[in-house]
Design a protein around this motif. Structure first.
Motif, PDB file in Angstrom:
ATOM      1  N   UNK A 161       0.843  -1.221   0.000  1.00  0.00           N
ATOM      2  CA  UNK A 161       0.000   0.000   0.000  1.00  0.00           C
ATOM      3  C   UNK A 161       0.869   1.259   0.000  1.00  0.00           C
ATOM      4  N   UNK A 162       1.949   1.258   0.793  1.00  0.00           N
ATOM      5  CA  UNK A 162       2.842   2.415   0.826  1.00  0.00           C
ATOM      6  C   UNK A 162       3.528   2.619  -0.524  1.00  0.00           C
ATOM      7  N   UNK A 163       3.813   1.526  -1.205  1.00  0.00           N
ATOM      8  CA  UNK A 163       4.442   1.632  -2.522  1.00  0.00           C
ATOM      9  C   UNK A 163       3.455   2.157  -3.563  1.00  0.00           C
ATOM     10  N   UNK A 164       2.193   1.691  -3.463  1.00  0.00           N
ATOM     11  CA  UNK A 164       1.179   2.107  -4.440  1.00  0.00           C
ATOM     12  C   UNK A 164       0.717   3.539  -4.209  1.00  0.00           C
ATOM     13  N   UNK A 165       0.496   3.898  -2.958  1.00  0.00           N
ATOM     14  CA  UNK A 165      -0.097   5.200  -2.652  1.00  0.00           C
ATOM     15  C   UNK A 165       0.940   6.266  -2.319  1.00  0.00           C
ATOM     16  N   UNK A 166       2.082   5.847  -1.805  1.00  0.00           N
ATOM     17  CA  UNK A 166       3.084   6.830  -1.373  1.00  0.00           C
ATOM     18  C   UNK A 166       4.385   6.781  -2.130  1.00  0.00           C
ATOM     19  N   UNK A 167       4.466   5.882  -3.104  1.00  0.00           N
ATOM     20  CA  UNK A 167       5.689   5.817  -3.886  1.00  0.00           C
ATOM     21  C   UNK A 167       6.909   5.432  -3.063  1.00  0.00           C
ATOM     22  N   UNK A 168       6.747   4.506  -2.151  1.00  0.00           N
ATOM     23  CA  UNK A 168       7.843   4.133  -1.257  1.00  0.00           C
ATOM     24  C   UNK A 168       9.088   3.710  -2.026  1.00  0.00           C
ATOM     25  N   UNK A 169       8.905   2.984  -3.109  1.00  0.00           N
ATOM     26  CA  UNK A 169      10.045   2.521  -3.902  1.00  0.00           C
ATOM     27  C   UNK A 169      10.122   3.213  -5.260  1.00  0.00           C
ATOM     28  N   UNK A 170       9.581   4.421  -5.346  1.00  0.00           N
ATOM     29  CA  UNK A 170       9.606   5.148  -6.602  1.00  0.00           C
ATOM     30  C   UNK A 170       8.275   5.048  -7.333  1.00  0.00           C
ATOM     31  N   UNK A 171       8.310   5.266  -8.605  1.00  0.00           N
ATOM     32  CA  UNK A 171       7.063   5.314  -9.377  1.00  0.00           C
ATOM     33  C   UNK A 171       6.460   3.943  -9.634  1.00  0.00           C
ATOM     34  N   UNK A 172       7.271   2.891  -9.566  1.00  0.00           N
ATOM     35  CA  UNK A 172       6.782   1.537  -9.820  1.00  0.00           C
ATOM     36  C   UNK A 172       6.825   0.695  -8.544  1.00  0.00           C
ATOM     37  N   UNK A 173       5.879  -0.221  -8.451  1.00  0.00           N
ATOM     38  CA  UNK A 173       5.864  -1.169  -7.329  1.00  0.00           C
ATOM     39  C   UNK A 173       6.703  -2.383  -7.739  1.00  0.00           C
ATOM     40  N   UNK A 174       7.753  -2.711  -7.002  1.00  0.00           N
ATOM     41  CA  UNK A 174       8.575  -3.873  -7.346  1.00  0.00           C
ATOM     42  C   UNK A 174       7.728  -5.136  -7.459  1.00  0.00           C
ATOM     43  N   UNK A 175       7.961  -5.903  -8.511  1.00  0.00           N
ATOM     44  CA  UNK A 175       7.151  -7.091  -8.757  1.00  0.00           C
ATOM     45  C   UNK A 175       7.258  -8.083  -7.607  1.00  0.00           C
ATOM     46  N   UNK A 176       8.461  -8.238  -7.053  1.00  0.00           N
ATOM     47  CA  UNK A 176       8.650  -9.190  -5.955  1.00  0.00           C
ATOM     48  C   UNK A 176       7.851  -8.845  -4.720  1.00  0.00           C
ATOM     49  N   UNK A 177       7.567  -7.546  -4.541  1.00  0.00           N
ATOM     50  CA  UNK A 177       6.789  -7.110  -3.385  1.00  0.00           C
ATOM     51  C   UNK A 177       5.347  -7.589  -3.474  1.00  0.00           C
ATOM     52  N   UNK A 178       4.854  -7.792  -4.676  1.00  0.00           N
ATOM     53  CA  UNK A 178       3.472  -8.231  -4.864  1.00  0.00           C
ATOM     54  C   UNK A 178       3.301  -9.740  -4.672  1.00  0.00           C
ATOM     55  N   UNK A 179       4.396 -10.458  -4.571  1.00  0.00           N
ATOM     56  CA  UNK A 179       4.312 -11.914  -4.468  1.00  0.00           C
ATOM     57  C   UNK A 179       3.784 -12.336  -3.104  1.00  0.00           C
ATOM     58  N   UNK A 180       2.755 -13.171  -3.111  1.00  0.00           N
ATOM     59  CA  UNK A 180       2.090 -13.633  -1.882  1.00  0.00           C
ATOM     60  C   UNK A 180       3.076 -14.349  -0.961  1.00  0.00           C
ATOM     61  N   UNK A 181       3.084 -13.936   0.311  1.00  0.00           N
ATOM     62  CA  UNK A 181       3.898 -14.564   1.357  1.00  0.00           C
ATOM     63  C   UNK A 181       5.390 -14.604   1.000  1.00  0.00           C
ATOM     64  N   UNK A 182       5.869 -13.571   0.343  1.00  0.00           N
ATOM     65  CA  UNK A 182       7.288 -13.524  -0.019  1.00  0.00           C
ATOM     66  C   UNK A 182       8.168 -13.073   1.141  1.00  0.00           C
ATOM     67  N   UNK A 183       7.576 -12.509   2.184  1.00  0.00           N
ATOM     68  CA  UNK A 183       8.308 -12.101   3.385  1.00  0.00           C
ATOM     69  C   UNK A 183       7.998 -13.067   4.514  1.00  0.00           C
ATOM     70  N   UNK A 184       9.015 -13.633   5.132  1.00  0.00           N
ATOM     71  CA  UNK A 184       8.815 -14.543   6.261  1.00  0.00           C
ATOM     72  C   UNK A 184       8.918 -13.778   7.575  1.00  0.00           C
ATOM     73  N   UNK A 185       8.388 -14.363   8.647  1.00  0.00           N
ATOM     74  CA  UNK A 185       8.482 -13.693   9.944  1.00  0.00           C
ATOM     75  C   UNK A 185       9.924 -13.619  10.442  1.00  0.00           C
ATOM     76  N   UNK A 186      10.787 -14.634  10.245  1.00  0.00           N
ATOM     77  CA  UNK A 186      12.197 -14.441  10.604  1.00  0.00           C
ATOM     78  C   UNK A 186      12.841 -13.269   9.863  1.00  0.00           C
ATOM     79  N   UNK A 187      12.462 -13.045   8.609  1.00  0.00           N
ATOM     80  CA  UNK A 187      12.989 -11.887   7.882  1.00  0.00           C
ATOM     81  C   UNK A 187      12.438 -10.588   8.454  1.00  0.00           C
ATOM     82  N   UNK A 188      11.154 -10.593   8.788  1.00  0.00           N
ATOM     83  CA  UNK A 188      10.554  -9.426   9.434  1.00  0.00           C
ATOM     84  C   UNK A 188      11.273  -9.113  10.743  1.00  0.00           C
TER      85      UNK A 188
END
Length: 496
Positions: free
Chosen positions: A289-316
């Motif tokens: 949401x921050x990437x889409x509405x606030x441009x967190x990573x620039x004008x485009x939303x990184x494709x990997x960020x859209x991937x379901x469950x791509x972030x694990x809790x140990x990584x968090x």
């Protein structure tokens, strides 16, 4: 999504009300409040040699414990842990339960159990799947979870299935106790209390999922069958608090998105805000949401960020607890999880990512603390609630009879109030909460936030959160089996 003190108090109060409703009737609230029939806890008088089988979601554990006479200590603990073969997750139940017996008997041989004339082994079974328990040694499987789907087991008593497997293998055993991992954790921690002079009243698991159990008085369990003959005045209650839901919970849009995409939409609301399987996905969705509405990573939303469950809790956890000046670990997580290179994530972006992880962690921890506060309030073990009861008593005691004073205090705090003179016991016991699970063991910030929020809710020193003994669910199953054997031996002695 911040959970301030007033909201924690509202959640605590709602949790208490739902506890009471769940204890009064089946389906009375979102909290199942399941009586476990574990009404005999180890007290240090158990002695002998005991085994346990622990069937979890990933591994099968078997354990051998030797208990000396008295003192609440364990002389010997040996165990073995093996991954459950994938094929057995979908095999007929006979194959799965035969595997449990084969594994236990091979392990028993390794620890030198067999000798001529030896009595049959006493075994506790830790079975962490949804069951309807009707006795200490009986429980019907409601449904398979955790990737299991073994035909022929649902609707059957799992202890009977295990006994049948022993019979097929021409082995004998006294299968005396059925518990889940949360109940085993509580019993294991309470056994240690005997030697440490502490008082563990609640056990919590927060790992992939979450659950909690505690020791309640039978008189509070209104839905319990009348034909039950109590052996003690207490019983362990399995709250199944993963299912807790309430308008008071701090819902955000990302919670709704996660729920809709989950395997169990509309279920496990509390778990989806507090447990390891889901917290990192909520954090990812917020970043989207921050990437889409606030441009967190620039004008485009990184494709990997859209991937379901791509972030694990140990990584968090790694990103949240990064203390490096340049937030290098955050950058590493962004690259590993989403394919975002360090040049695409300057320090300000890394800082915002870290803040999102911290917010999600803090929300989960404070919700967990509010639920703990609800259980302690219900048990009359919240010191602040007890002091409120005293103030209420003093405000009405002039001109009132003692029974009215007592009733006011009980209503104000759920405190232990004498019905004759209205006195309140302010010598609050040392409330120890035994914790287990990967999130509580390894995510230091989560555990610290739970402790801080509990103290904010109930006062400093009101609660002590302590890691449970390792393999506590497995060990607890053996200890409950030992307690059941000790109780039956005592009956035989007195009846003889």
């Amino acid at each position: 999504m911040a959970v301030d003190l007033p909201q924690m108090q509202r959640i605590r109060d709602d949790f208490v009300q739902q506890m009471h409703a769940g204890l009064a009737a089946e389906g009375g609230s979102s909290l199942p409040m399941i009586p476990t029939h574990v009404d005999i806890l180890p007290d240090g008088h158990e002695h002998g040699k005991f085994f346990s089988i622990d069937l979890g979601g990933t591994n099968l554990r078997v354990m051998y414990v030797k208990l000396p006479r008295g003192h609440g200590k364990v002389d010997v603990v040996e165990y073995e842990e093996n991954p459950i073969p994938d094929r057995l997750r979908h095999a007929p139940q006979e194959e799965l339960f035969d595997y449990l017996v084969d594994t236990l008997m091979a392990f028993a041989d390794k620890v030198g159990w067999y000798r001529p004339g030896r009595r049959k082994m006493v075994v506790g079974f830790c079975f962490s799947f949804p069951i309807a328990q009707t006795a200490l040694d009986k429980g019907t499987l409601i449904k398979w979870v955790k990737g299991f789907d073994c035909p022929g087991a649902v609707g059957q008593d799992v202890m009977t299935l295990l006994r049948d497997a022993f019979h097929r293998k021409k082995q004998v055993a006294n299968l005396s106790a059925l518990v889940n991992d949360t109940v085993g954790t509580l019993c294991s921690a309470q056994y240690g209390d005997i030697a440490e002079n502490t008082d563990t009243c609640i056990s919590i698991i927060v790992g992939t999922g979450t659950n909690c159990c505690y020791l309640d008085q039978l008189s509070n369990i209104q839905k319990f069958p009348l034909q039950h003959l109590p052996r003690t005045s207490d019983m362990v209650i399995n709250t199944e608090w993963a299912d807790y839901t309430s308008p008071e919970l701090p819902w955000i849009e990302e919670d709704k998105v996660l729920d809709g995409a989950s395997r169990y939409p509309g279920e496990h609301a509390f778990e989806k805000m507090t447990a390891g399987l889901y917290m990192s996905e909520v954090a990812r969705l917020i970043l989207v949401r921050l990437a889409e509405e606030g441009g967190l990573f620039g004008s485009d939303v990184p494709e990997g960020l859209r991937q379901h469950e791509s972030l694990s809790t140990p990584q968090m956890e790694m990103a949240h607890e990064d203390e490096s000046e340049e937030l290098d670990k955050v950058a590493q997580v962004l690259q590993d999880a989403f394919g975002i290179s360090p040049t695409e994530a300057p320090q300000e972006v890394r800082r915002q990512v870290q803040e999102v992880c911290a917010l999600v962690c803090r929300r989960g921890a404070r919700l967990t603390a509010a639920a703990i506060g609800g259980i302690l309030f219900h048990l009359g073990r919240d010191p602040r609630a007890n002091r409120a009861a005293v103030r209420r008593i003093k405000s009405i005691e002039r001109g009132k009879d003692p029974a009215a004073v007592a009733a006011a205090a009980a209503a104000a705090a759920g405190a232990a109030v004498d019905s004759v003179d209205g006195s309140v016991d302010l010598e609050a016991p040392r409330n120890v909460v035994a914790v287990e699970g990967a999130v509580l063991r390894h995510y230091k910030s989560y555990l610290a936030e739970v402790q801080a929020a509990a103290e904010e809710l109930m006062g400093r020193g009101a609660i002590f959160i302590e890691p449970a003994p390792l393999l506590s669910g497995t060990r607890g199953a053996a200890l409950v089996a030992a307690a059941a054997k000790s109780y039956m031996s005592g009956l035989s002695f007195y009846e003889g």
